[in-house]
Design a protein around this motif. Structure first.
Motif, PDB file in Angstrom:
ATOM      1  N   LEU A   1       0.833  -1.207   0.000  1.00 18.25           N
ATOM      2  CA  LEU A   1       0.000   0.000   0.000  1.00 18.25           C
ATOM      3  C   LEU A   1       0.869   1.261   0.000  1.00 18.25           C
ATOM      4  CD1 LEU A   1      -2.882  -1.128   2.344  1.00 18.25           C
ATOM      5  CD2 LEU A   1      -3.085  -0.383  -0.032  1.00 18.25           C
ATOM      6  N   GLU A   2       2.003   1.169   0.654  1.00 21.82           N
ATOM      7  CA  GLU A   2       2.908   2.312   0.663  1.00 21.82           C
ATOM      8  C   GLU A   2       3.475   2.544  -0.738  1.00 21.82           C
ATOM      9  OE1 GLU A   2       5.698   2.119   3.906  1.00 21.82           O
ATOM     10  OE2 GLU A   2       6.788   3.852   3.105  1.00 21.82           O
ATOM     11  N   TYR A   3       3.734   1.443  -1.418  1.00 22.56           N
ATOM     12  CA  TYR A   3       4.295   1.525  -2.770  1.00 22.56           C
ATOM     13  C   TYR A   3       3.380   2.310  -3.695  1.00 22.56           C
ATOM     14  CZ  TYR A   3       6.784   0.131  -6.969  1.00 22.56           C
ATOM     15  OH  TYR A   3       7.516   0.163  -8.134  1.00 22.56           O
ATOM     16  N   VAL A   4       2.068   2.101  -3.541  1.00 22.70           N
ATOM     17  CA  VAL A   4       1.122   2.823  -4.410  1.00 22.70           C
ATOM     18  C   VAL A   4       0.601   4.084  -3.719  1.00 22.70           C
ATOM     19  CG1 VAL A   4       0.410   0.721  -5.600  1.00 22.70           C
ATOM     20  CG2 VAL A   4      -0.855   1.484  -3.580  1.00 22.70           C
ATOM     21  N   ASP A   5       1.226   4.421  -2.585  1.00 27.40           N
ATOM     22  CA  ASP A   5       0.866   5.627  -1.840  1.00 27.40           C
ATOM     23  C   ASP A   5      -0.600   5.626  -1.401  1.00 27.40           C
ATOM     24  OD1 ASP A   5       1.397   7.996  -0.603  1.00 27.40           O
ATOM     25  OD2 ASP A   5       0.972   9.234  -2.365  1.00 27.40           O
ATOM     26  N   MET A   6      -1.042   4.509  -0.861  1.00 29.80           N
ATOM     27  CA  MET A   6      -2.429   4.422  -0.391  1.00 29.80           C
ATOM     28  C   MET A   6      -2.486   4.055   1.085  1.00 29.80           C
ATOM     29  SD  MET A   6      -4.746   5.226  -2.524  1.00 29.80           S
ATOM     30  CE  MET A   6      -6.156   4.491  -1.720  1.00 29.80           C
ATOM     31  N   GLN A   7      -1.374   4.211   1.790  1.00 28.83           N
ATOM     32  CA  GLN A   7      -1.344   3.753   3.188  1.00 28.83           C
ATOM     33  C   GLN A   7      -2.279   4.566   4.090  1.00 28.83           C
ATOM     34  OE1 GLN A   7       0.886   5.397   1.538  1.00 28.83           O
ATOM     35  NE2 GLN A   7       2.564   6.204   2.762  1.00 28.83           N
ATOM     36  N   HIS A   8      -2.708   5.737   3.620  1.00 31.84           N
ATOM     37  CA  HIS A   8      -3.598   6.567   4.443  1.00 31.84           C
ATOM     38  C   HIS A   8      -5.062   6.150   4.306  1.00 31.84           C
ATOM     39  CE1 HIS A   8      -3.376   8.085   0.410  1.00 31.84           C
ATOM     40  NE2 HIS A   8      -4.443   8.833   0.600  1.00 31.84           N
ATOM     41  N   ARG A   9      -5.352   5.192   3.467  1.00 31.26           N
ATOM     42  CA  ARG A   9      -6.751   4.806   3.249  1.00 31.26           C
ATOM     43  C   ARG A   9      -7.026   3.343   3.618  1.00 31.26           C
ATOM     44  NH1 ARG A   9      -9.895   8.306   0.015  1.00 31.26           N
ATOM     45  NH2 ARG A   9      -9.192  10.378   0.594  1.00 31.26           N
ATOM     46  N   ILE A  10      -6.206   2.832   4.477  1.00 30.87           N
ATOM     47  CA  ILE A  10      -6.233   1.398   4.771  1.00 30.87           C
ATOM     48  C   ILE A  10      -7.609   0.872   5.169  1.00 30.87           C
ATOM     49  CG2 ILE A  10      -5.491  -0.263   6.530  1.00 30.87           C
ATOM     50  CD1 ILE A  10      -2.743   0.920   6.363  1.00 30.87           C
ATOM     51  N   TRP A  11      -8.334   1.622   6.010  1.00 35.63           N
ATOM     52  CA  TRP A  11      -9.597   1.096   6.545  1.00 35.63           C
ATOM     53  C   TRP A  11     -10.819   1.607   5.790  1.00 35.63           C
ATOM     54  CZ3 TRP A  11      -7.964  -2.899   8.610  1.00 35.63           C
ATOM     55  CH2 TRP A  11      -6.772  -2.916   9.342  1.00 35.63           C
ATOM     56  N   HIS A  12     -10.573   2.197   4.607  1.00 39.24           N
ATOM     57  CA  HIS A  12     -11.714   2.618   3.793  1.00 39.24           C
ATOM     58  C   HIS A  12     -12.247   1.442   2.990  1.00 39.24           C
ATOM     59  CE1 HIS A  12     -10.243   6.501   4.943  1.00 39.24           C
ATOM     60  NE2 HIS A  12     -11.207   7.126   4.284  1.00 39.24           N
ATOM     61  N   LYS A  13     -13.519   1.585   2.579  1.00 38.59           N
ATOM     62  CA  LYS A  13     -14.099   0.615   1.653  1.00 38.59           C
ATOM     63  C   LYS A  13     -13.872   1.138   0.238  1.00 38.59           C
ATOM     64  CE  LYS A  13     -16.110  -2.247   4.586  1.00 38.59           C
ATOM     65  NZ  LYS A  13     -17.413  -2.108   5.213  1.00 38.59           N
ATOM     66  N   PRO A  14     -13.807   0.275  -0.758  1.00 39.91           N
ATOM     67  CA  PRO A  14     -13.573   0.728  -2.139  1.00 39.91           C
ATOM     68  C   PRO A  14     -14.553   1.816  -2.580  1.00 39.91           C
ATOM     69  CG  PRO A  14     -13.411  -1.649  -2.028  1.00 39.91           C
ATOM     70  CD  PRO A  14     -13.843  -1.194  -0.663  1.00 39.91           C
ATOM     71  N   SER A  15     -15.806   1.736  -2.084  1.00 39.93           N
ATOM     72  CA  SER A  15     -16.806   2.720  -2.514  1.00 39.93           C
ATOM     73  C   SER A  15     -16.467   4.125  -2.027  1.00 39.93           C
ATOM     74  CB  SER A  15     -18.180   2.307  -1.988  1.00 39.93           C
ATOM     75  OG  SER A  15     -18.131   2.190  -0.579  1.00 39.93           O
ATOM     76  N   GLN A  16     -15.579   4.220  -1.017  1.00 41.26           N
ATOM     77  CA  GLN A  16     -15.223   5.547  -0.496  1.00 41.26           C
ATOM     78  C   GLN A  16     -14.011   6.123  -1.226  1.00 41.26           C
ATOM     79  OE1 GLN A  16     -14.910   3.643   3.380  1.00 41.26           O
ATOM     80  NE2 GLN A  16     -16.328   5.171   4.218  1.00 41.26           N
ATOM     81  N   LEU A  17     -13.533   5.411  -2.247  1.00 42.75           N
ATOM     82  CA  LEU A  17     -12.322   5.853  -2.949  1.00 42.75           C
ATOM     83  C   LEU A  17     -12.662   6.331  -4.355  1.00 42.75           C
ATOM     84  CD1 LEU A  17      -9.983   2.833  -2.089  1.00 42.75           C
ATOM     85  CD2 LEU A  17     -10.253   4.950  -0.794  1.00 42.75           C
ATOM     86  N   SER A  18     -11.782   7.169  -4.911  1.00 40.97           N
ATOM     87  CA  SER A  18     -11.946   7.579  -6.304  1.00 40.97           C
ATOM     88  C   SER A  18     -11.446   6.459  -7.209  1.00 40.97           C
ATOM     89  CB  SER A  18     -11.133   8.849  -6.559  1.00 40.97           C
ATOM     90  OG  SER A  18      -9.758   8.535  -6.578  1.00 40.97           O
ATOM     91  N   GLY A  19     -11.752   6.580  -8.492  1.00 44.86           N
ATOM     92  CA  GLY A  19     -11.339   5.551  -9.452  1.00 44.86           C
ATOM     93  C   GLY A  19      -9.839   5.316  -9.445  1.00 44.86           C
ATOM     94  N   GLY A  20      -9.090   6.413  -9.438  1.00 43.37           N
ATOM     95  CA  GLY A  20      -7.630   6.296  -9.450  1.00 43.37           C
ATOM     96  C   GLY A  20      -7.122   5.589  -8.210  1.00 43.37           C
ATOM     97  N   GLU A  21      -7.733   5.943  -7.087  1.00 38.08           N
ATOM     98  CA  GLU A  21      -7.329   5.313  -5.822  1.00 38.08           C
ATOM     99  C   GLU A  21      -7.646   3.823  -5.833  1.00 38.08           C
ATOM    100  OE1 GLU A  21      -7.611   8.770  -2.435  1.00 38.08           O
ATOM    101  OE2 GLU A  21      -9.496   7.973  -3.220  1.00 38.08           O
TER     102      GLU A  21
END
Lengths: 390, 242
Positions: free
Chosen positions: B135-155
């Protein structure tokens, strides 16, 4: 372990559906647990009662299965006298019984009425706690007097003194003259029964024959002889029909007969409860099929990133098991409450860890069995088609 | 020629055929594909819809088995493997990235990325480190406990990439990875693939978008179930051996 946690997470994602699906299992587990406890309790109570009667007892009872059918053998006073004439018999009691509605004021209860001839109370070890037993005059008249069991007295009169009060049995007024109690047993049918003289019973309910004889031998060594003599006496009057329709049992035989009856009783209760569990299982299968269809895409994703067919199979079976386990736990808690309540009411119940384990394992087995087909379907989905599924 | 080049080739496909039954009619989708990918290469498979490129991608990804022909992935002939062996290959050697992301909607970002590790049988105390690293590699470590529906397409696509790389596969296989993204997010995602490629991962992207092909070292054009032509682009390649 991870898989089981996942399964619980997955079913908790849809709480309403989980609850509704588990409802069948909840009801099934509930009834299984309660019926086991009641069946076991009734069985134990019967055994306790028989044990408390002492080893000198012999009972002449309709054979199991003969109870509800029309019988050719109809015992009358002559049979009673024939038994009474036996040397080894210290005491002979005959009775007839039927179910009746007993009421006082607005309160009404279903109860058993026994029309007794001879000193039933002493023969059956019932202790007088108020008033008096039925006496010679009661047995030989049709006076409307009644002795009631302690539990029935408590239900009808609460804290009031029932002696001298009138109660209504199947629409006929009786005066309560005594209250009896069987304290040695955890529970006894006699504690909630009514006792009237046989002649009164015949006058009111027009059933002019005895159902059961109770014989008490003079001493333990006479029991076998008494048993044989009683059979001979009644056989000479009724012939083969008596052998077919009645059992003459000593205490040991009574215990094993009661155990057999109890086992049959429990078996049927178990079957009834199992049917509701199986219906619950079908509900689980149904919802699992829906779930598999809804999650076709997810199955494809899981397969794509490395889940084997077996992984998918296990995943869905565990979800079915989780569903039934939730139902089982809720059903058990409710059942536990219900059994405690029934216990408090004064009925015989008996519950132990064995029953808890049976009532938990059975639903789990149901979950595995009924979860298998949907899970198998899920496992056999084509990966590419599952991924394309909209 | 052989021997030395054998291990250098991560994908070696020859006379691959696949047909489907549509009703009673047999539809031949792949009519003998010969094709190879070197270790560390960045390859695009281009083709119009109906060309058979999706079927090719499914075969390359071990999601399906060919009717005939051979497919050697990382030195292993996979066209004859059983269903569960294929699942293992997908789990160990291939990281998938799909156009529609294909994240599990009711699971969190963390759980989605963790999934391949669970199927790999890695114990939970060793999974955490790997998941966080991916997750750190793709720079998403700040969204660990989110559900996919709470993310943008790119995320979501970055999470999908994290899931693809978490089990350290040798081949990253992407099917129209930017198809659902705008230009800016496409750039970001393609940059991730480029970075992965530079660090030694073989990347194969199936697309019909000519824009994407500019990122690749080599483009393979598929048409009517065969390889129509190949084109080598001048790209600064890291893993290329020429």
């Amino acid at each position: 372990m991870t898989a089981l946690v996942q399964a619980f997470k997955s079913i908790m994602a849809n709480k309403v559906r989980t609850f509704l699906t588990s409802l069948g299992i909840i009801i099934g587990t509930f009834s299984l647990f309660v019926l086991l406890a009641v069946g076991e309790g009734a069985g134990e109570a019967m055994q306790d009662t028989i044990r408390s009667l002492g080893s000198n007892i012999i009972m002449i009872l309709p054979a199991p299965g003969m109870r509800f059918r029309a019988r050719k053998v109809r015992f009358d006073e002559e049979d009673f006298l024939a038994l009474k004439a036996l040397d080894e018999a210290k005491q002979v009691v005959g009775y007839a019984e039927k179910t009746a509605i007993v009421g006082v004021g607005g309160r009404k209860f279903a109860s058993r009425v026994k029309g007794i001839y001879g000193d039933y109370f002493r023969a059956m070890n019932l202790k007088l706690i108020k008033g008096r037993y039925l006496d010679y005059f009661d047995y030989n008249s049709t006076d409307r007097v009644v002795v009631i069991g302690s539990l029935l007295a408590r239900r009808l009169f609460k804290e009031e003194d029932p002696i001298g009060k009138l109660i209504d049995i199947d629409g006929v007024k009786f005066e309560v003259v005594g209250v009896v109690d069987r304290e040695s047993a955890t529970f006894s049918l006699d504690n909630s029964s009514c006792f009237v003289g046989f002649k009164t019973f015949v006058a009111v309910w027009k059933i002019p024959f005895f159902n059961v004889f109770v014989l008490i031998a003079r001493n333990e060594a006479d029991v076998d002889a008494l048993q044989n003599e009683a059979i001979r006496a009644l056989y000479s009057r009724w012939g083969e029909d008596f052998i077919v329709e009645y059992d003459v049992l000593n205490q040991q035989e009574l215990l094993s007969t009661m155990e057999k009856i109890g086992d049959i009783f429990k078996f049927f209760l178990g079957v009834v409860a199992s049917i509701s569990l199986i219906v619950g299982g079908i509900g689980i299968m149904n919802i699992m099929l829906v779930s598999v269809a809804e999650r076709t895409r997810e199955i494809g994703i899981r397969r794509a990133i490395g889940a084997t067919k077996f992984n998918i199979l296990v995943m869905f079976i565990l979800e079915a098991v989780a569903l039934s386990l939730v139902g089982a736990v809720v059903g058990l808690i409710l059942g536990w409450w219900a059994v405690k309540f029934v216990d408090k009411l004064g009925y015989a119940v008996s519950y132990n860890w064995g029953q808890v384990i049976v009532a938990t394992l059975f639903p789990v087995v149901v979950g595995v069995v009924f979860g298998f087909f949907p899970a198998w379907r899920a496992a056999c989905l084509n990966v590419v088609e599952a991924l394309r599924y909209e | 020629m052989k021997g030395a080049t054998e291990t250098a080739k991560i994908i070696l496909v020859s006379s691959l055929r696949k047909s489907y039954l549509i009703g009673s009619e047999k539809l031949e989708v792949l009519k003998g594909v010969d094709f190879e990918v070197r270790r560390g290469e960045f390859v695009c498979i281009m083709g119009p819809s109906g060309s058979g490129k999706s079927t090719l991608m499914h075969l390359l990804g071990c999601l399906d088995s060919p009717d005939s022909g051979s497919y050697i992935l990382d030195g292993v002939e996979v066209s004859t493997l059983s269903d569960s062996q294929l699942a293992r290959v997908r789990n160990q050697k291939i990281g998938f990235v799909f156009q529609a992301f294909f994240l599990i909607p009711w699971a969190t970002v963390y759980e989605n990325v963790e999934l391949p590790l669970i199927y790999a049988g890695i114990p939970f105390y060793r999974r955490r480190k790997k998941v966080l690293a991916a997750l750190e590699y793709v720079d998403m470590q700040h969204r660990i406990w989110h559900k996919p529906s709470q993310l943008s397409g790119g995320e979501r696509q970055r999470v999908a990439i994290a899931r693809a790389i978490v089990n350290d596969p040798t081949l990253i296989l992407a099917d129209e990875p930017t198809g659902n993204l705008d230009t800016k997010r496409s750039q970001m995602v393609m940059n991730l693939f480029k970075r992965l490629n530079k660090q030694g991962k073989t990347v194969v992207i199936v697309t019909h978008d000519p824009e994407i092909t500019t990122w690749a070292e080599r483009v393979v054009y598929v048409r009517d179930g065969v390889i129509e032509k190949e084109e080598v682009l001048k790209n600064d390649s890291f893993g290329s051996s020429f």
